[in-house]
Design a protein around this motif. Structure first.
Motif, PDB file in Angstrom:
ATOM      1  N   THR A   1      45.885 109.681  12.382  1.00 38.32           N
ATOM      2  CA  THR A   1      45.307 109.433  13.400  1.00 38.32           C
ATOM      3  C   THR A   1      43.706 110.169  13.828  1.00 38.32           C
ATOM      4  OG1 THR A   1      46.559 111.118  14.858  1.00 38.32           O
ATOM      5  CG2 THR A   1      47.206 108.872  14.876  1.00 38.32           C
ATOM      6  N   ASP A   2      43.786 111.205  12.894  1.00 36.37           N
ATOM      7  CA  ASP A   2      42.748 112.235  13.318  1.00 36.37           C
ATOM      8  C   ASP A   2      42.457 112.906  12.067  1.00 36.37           C
ATOM      9  OD1 ASP A   2      40.583 113.893  14.318  1.00 36.37           O
ATOM     10  OD2 ASP A   2      41.829 114.437  16.044  1.00 36.37           O
ATOM     11  N   PHE A   3      41.036 112.930  11.596  1.00 32.86           N
ATOM     12  CA  PHE A   3      40.398 113.821  10.265  1.00 32.86           C
ATOM     13  C   PHE A   3      39.760 114.823  10.965  1.00 32.86           C
ATOM     14  CE2 PHE A   3      39.620 112.071   5.914  1.00 32.86           C
ATOM     15  CZ  PHE A   3      40.920 111.152   6.149  1.00 32.86           C
ATOM     16  N   HIS A   4      39.829 115.008  12.152  1.00 30.03           N
ATOM     17  CA  HIS A   4      38.992 116.397  12.939  1.00 30.03           C
ATOM     18  C   HIS A   4      37.799 116.463  12.400  1.00 30.03           C
ATOM     19  CE1 HIS A   4      42.983 117.558  14.502  1.00 30.03           C
ATOM     20  NE2 HIS A   4      43.461 117.183  13.231  1.00 30.03           N
ATOM     21  N   HIS A   5      37.356 117.546  11.802  1.00 30.87           N
ATOM     22  CA  HIS A   5      35.847 117.667  11.375  1.00 30.87           C
ATOM     23  C   HIS A   5      35.678 117.499   9.824  1.00 30.87           C
ATOM     24  CE1 HIS A   5      35.531 119.344  15.439  1.00 30.87           C
ATOM     25  NE2 HIS A   5      36.190 120.243  15.180  1.00 30.87           N
ATOM     26  N   LYS A   6      36.925 116.912   9.179  1.00 28.47           N
ATOM     27  CA  LYS A   6      36.769 116.931   7.840  1.00 28.47           C
ATOM     28  C   LYS A   6      35.621 115.762   7.166  1.00 28.47           C
ATOM     29  CE  LYS A   6      41.325 118.177   6.758  1.00 28.47           C
ATOM     30  NZ  LYS A   6      42.255 118.187   7.960  1.00 28.47           N
ATOM     31  N   PRO A   7      35.040 115.689   6.179  1.00 25.57           N
ATOM     32  CA  PRO A   7      33.982 114.689   5.910  1.00 25.57           C
ATOM     33  C   PRO A   7      34.718 113.483   5.519  1.00 25.57           C
ATOM     34  CG  PRO A   7      34.019 116.277   4.232  1.00 25.57           C
ATOM     35  CD  PRO A   7      34.992 116.954   5.196  1.00 25.57           C
ATOM     36  N   LEU A   8      34.210 112.189   6.001  1.00 26.39           N
ATOM     37  CA  LEU A   8      34.898 111.007   5.856  1.00 26.39           C
ATOM     38  C   LEU A   8      33.777 109.833   5.730  1.00 26.39           C
ATOM     39  CD1 LEU A   8      37.408 108.866   5.987  1.00 26.39           C
ATOM     40  CD2 LEU A   8      37.051 108.755   8.366  1.00 26.39           C
ATOM     41  N   VAL A   9      33.732 109.284   4.521  1.00 29.87           N
ATOM     42  CA  VAL A   9      32.908 107.896   4.136  1.00 29.87           C
ATOM     43  C   VAL A   9      33.788 107.008   4.241  1.00 29.87           C
ATOM     44  CG1 VAL A   9      31.072 107.002   2.477  1.00 29.87           C
ATOM     45  CG2 VAL A   9      31.219 109.203   2.999  1.00 29.87           C
ATOM     46  N   VAL A  10      33.340 105.734   5.197  1.00 25.80           N
ATOM     47  CA  VAL A  10      33.973 104.855   5.145  1.00 25.80           C
ATOM     48  C   VAL A  10      32.876 103.506   4.402  1.00 25.80           C
ATOM     49  CG1 VAL A  10      35.016 102.635   6.495  1.00 25.80           C
ATOM     50  CG2 VAL A  10      35.346 105.167   7.224  1.00 25.80           C
ATOM     51  N   LEU A  11      33.390 102.811   3.491  1.00 23.82           N
ATOM     52  CA  LEU A  11      32.596 102.055   2.733  1.00 23.82           C
ATOM     53  C   LEU A  11      33.370 100.485   3.147  1.00 23.82           C
ATOM     54  CD1 LEU A  11      32.311 103.026  -0.991  1.00 23.82           C
ATOM     55  CD2 LEU A  11      30.721 103.004   1.026  1.00 23.82           C
ATOM     56  N   THR A  12      32.412  99.737   3.588  1.00 26.12           N
ATOM     57  CA  THR A  12      32.745  98.200   3.776  1.00 26.12           C
ATOM     58  C   THR A  12      31.972  97.114   3.084  1.00 26.12           C
ATOM     59  OG1 THR A  12      32.862  98.894   6.349  1.00 26.12           O
ATOM     60  CG2 THR A  12      32.442  96.372   5.590  1.00 26.12           C
ATOM     61  N   ALA A  13      32.926  96.340   2.189  1.00 27.93           N
ATOM     62  CA  ALA A  13      32.331  95.561   1.475  1.00 27.93           C
ATOM     63  C   ALA A  13      31.763  94.379   2.144  1.00 27.93           C
ATOM     64  CB  ALA A  13      33.374  94.820   0.533  1.00 27.93           C
ATOM     65  N   GLY A  14      30.317  94.347   2.158  1.00 27.82           N
ATOM     66  CA  GLY A  14      29.612  93.498   2.979  1.00 27.82           C
ATOM     67  C   GLY A  14      29.585  92.052   2.842  1.00 27.82           C
TER      68      GLY A  14
ATOM     69  N   ALA B   1      37.411  97.239  12.688  1.00 26.86           N
ATOM     70  CA  ALA B   1      38.480  98.074  12.480  1.00 26.86           C
ATOM     71  C   ALA B   1      37.658  99.173  11.466  1.00 26.86           C
ATOM     72  CB  ALA B   1      39.333  97.029  11.552  1.00 26.86           C
ATOM     73  N   GLN B   2      36.865  98.910  10.729  1.00 22.58           N
ATOM     74  CA  GLN B   2      35.935  99.900   9.748  1.00 22.58           C
ATOM     75  C   GLN B   2      35.397 101.056  10.534  1.00 22.58           C
ATOM     76  OE1 GLN B   2      37.684  99.470   7.276  1.00 22.58           O
ATOM     77  NE2 GLN B   2      36.071  99.331   5.652  1.00 22.58           N
ATOM     78  N   ASN B   3      34.756 100.350  11.758  1.00 24.15           N
ATOM     79  CA  ASN B   3      34.484 101.591  12.765  1.00 24.15           C
ATOM     80  C   ASN B   3      35.403 102.417  13.380  1.00 24.15           C
ATOM     81  OD1 ASN B   3      31.564 100.730  12.521  1.00 24.15           O
ATOM     82  ND2 ASN B   3      31.722  99.081  13.898  1.00 24.15           N
ATOM     83  N   ARG B   4      36.357 101.723  13.673  1.00 23.76           N
ATOM     84  CA  ARG B   4      37.498 102.738  14.248  1.00 23.76           C
ATOM     85  C   ARG B   4      38.027 103.641  13.259  1.00 23.76           C
ATOM     86  NH1 ARG B   4      39.249  97.769  16.407  1.00 23.76           N
ATOM     87  NH2 ARG B   4      40.735  97.433  14.655  1.00 23.76           N
ATOM     88  N   LEU B   5      38.121 103.373  12.119  1.00 19.38           N
ATOM     89  CA  LEU B   5      38.525 104.200  10.955  1.00 19.38           C
ATOM     90  C   LEU B   5      37.377 105.191  10.947  1.00 19.38           C
ATOM     91  CD1 LEU B   5      40.366 104.803   8.512  1.00 19.38           C
ATOM     92  CD2 LEU B   5      38.980 103.366   7.004  1.00 19.38           C
ATOM     93  N   ALA B   6      36.067 104.981  10.864  1.00 27.26           N
ATOM     94  CA  ALA B   6      35.070 105.946  10.921  1.00 27.26           C
ATOM     95  C   ALA B   6      35.309 106.868  11.812  1.00 27.26           C
ATOM     96  CB  ALA B   6      33.876 105.240  10.822  1.00 27.26           C
ATOM     97  N   ASN B   7      35.658 106.483  13.068  1.00 25.18           N
ATOM     98  CA  ASN B   7      35.817 107.469  14.101  1.00 25.18           C
ATOM     99  C   ASN B   7      36.840 108.330  14.115  1.00 25.18           C
ATOM    100  OD1 ASN B   7      33.456 106.482  15.544  1.00 25.18           O
ATOM    101  ND2 ASN B   7      34.539 104.953  16.160  1.00 25.18           N
ATOM    102  N   LEU B   8      37.559 108.443  12.951  1.00 28.43           N
ATOM    103  CA  LEU B   8      38.683 109.312  12.915  1.00 28.43           C
ATOM    104  C   LEU B   8      38.196 110.789  12.650  1.00 28.43           C
ATOM    105  CD1 LEU B   8      41.282 107.369  10.696  1.00 28.43           C
ATOM    106  CD2 LEU B   8      41.472 107.922  13.189  1.00 28.43           C
ATOM    107  N   SER B   9      36.945 110.982  12.324  1.00 26.02           N
ATOM    108  CA  SER B   9      36.149 112.321  12.145  1.00 26.02           C
ATOM    109  C   SER B   9      35.280 112.430  12.816  1.00 26.02           C
ATOM    110  CB  SER B   9      36.114 112.266  10.372  1.00 26.02           C
ATOM    111  OG  SER B   9      35.321 113.568  10.244  1.00 26.02           O
ATOM    112  N   THR B  10      34.689 113.513  13.061  1.00 31.15           N
ATOM    113  CA  THR B  10      33.444 113.969  13.676  1.00 31.15           C
ATOM    114  C   THR B  10      32.312 113.987  12.783  1.00 31.15           C
ATOM    115  OG1 THR B  10      33.634 116.124  13.625  1.00 31.15           O
ATOM    116  CG2 THR B  10      34.551 114.954  15.512  1.00 31.15           C
TER     117      THR B  10
END
Length: 79
Positions: free
Chosen positions: A3-16, A26-35
């Motif tokens: 539910t939360d990555f806090h401040h950890k780096p996170l890259v979300v890749l989406t297959a275009g 859904a991918q945007n929600r995943l990306a929002n798990l981190s600051t």
């Protein structure tokens, strides 16, 4: 459930090639798990191609290296 990555780096890749509005949201929600996040759409790639197709696997490799560099250097991701 994650539910939360806090401040950890996170890259979300989406297959275009396999995205639509619902999947992209859904991918945007995943990306929002981190600051400290980067959401990257790899145009033309399908999900398997992000690993198996050399053209698109470069984006996957870059994402991994960006996260490792961020952690090692204690710096935020470069957007």
């Amino acid at each position: 459930m994650l539910t939360d990555f806090h401040h950890k780096p996170l890259v979300v890749l989406t297959a275009g090639a396999e995205t639509d509005a619902l999947h992209n949201a859904a991918q945007n929600r995943l990306a929002n798990l981190s600051t400290d996040t980067s959401h990257r759409v790899v145009q033309g790639a399908n999900h398997a191609g992000l690993i198996l197709d050399e053209r698109y696997a470069q984006a996957t490799t870059r994402a991994i290296l960006d996260v490792v560099s961020s952690v090692r250097n204690n710096r935020p991701l470069t957007k």
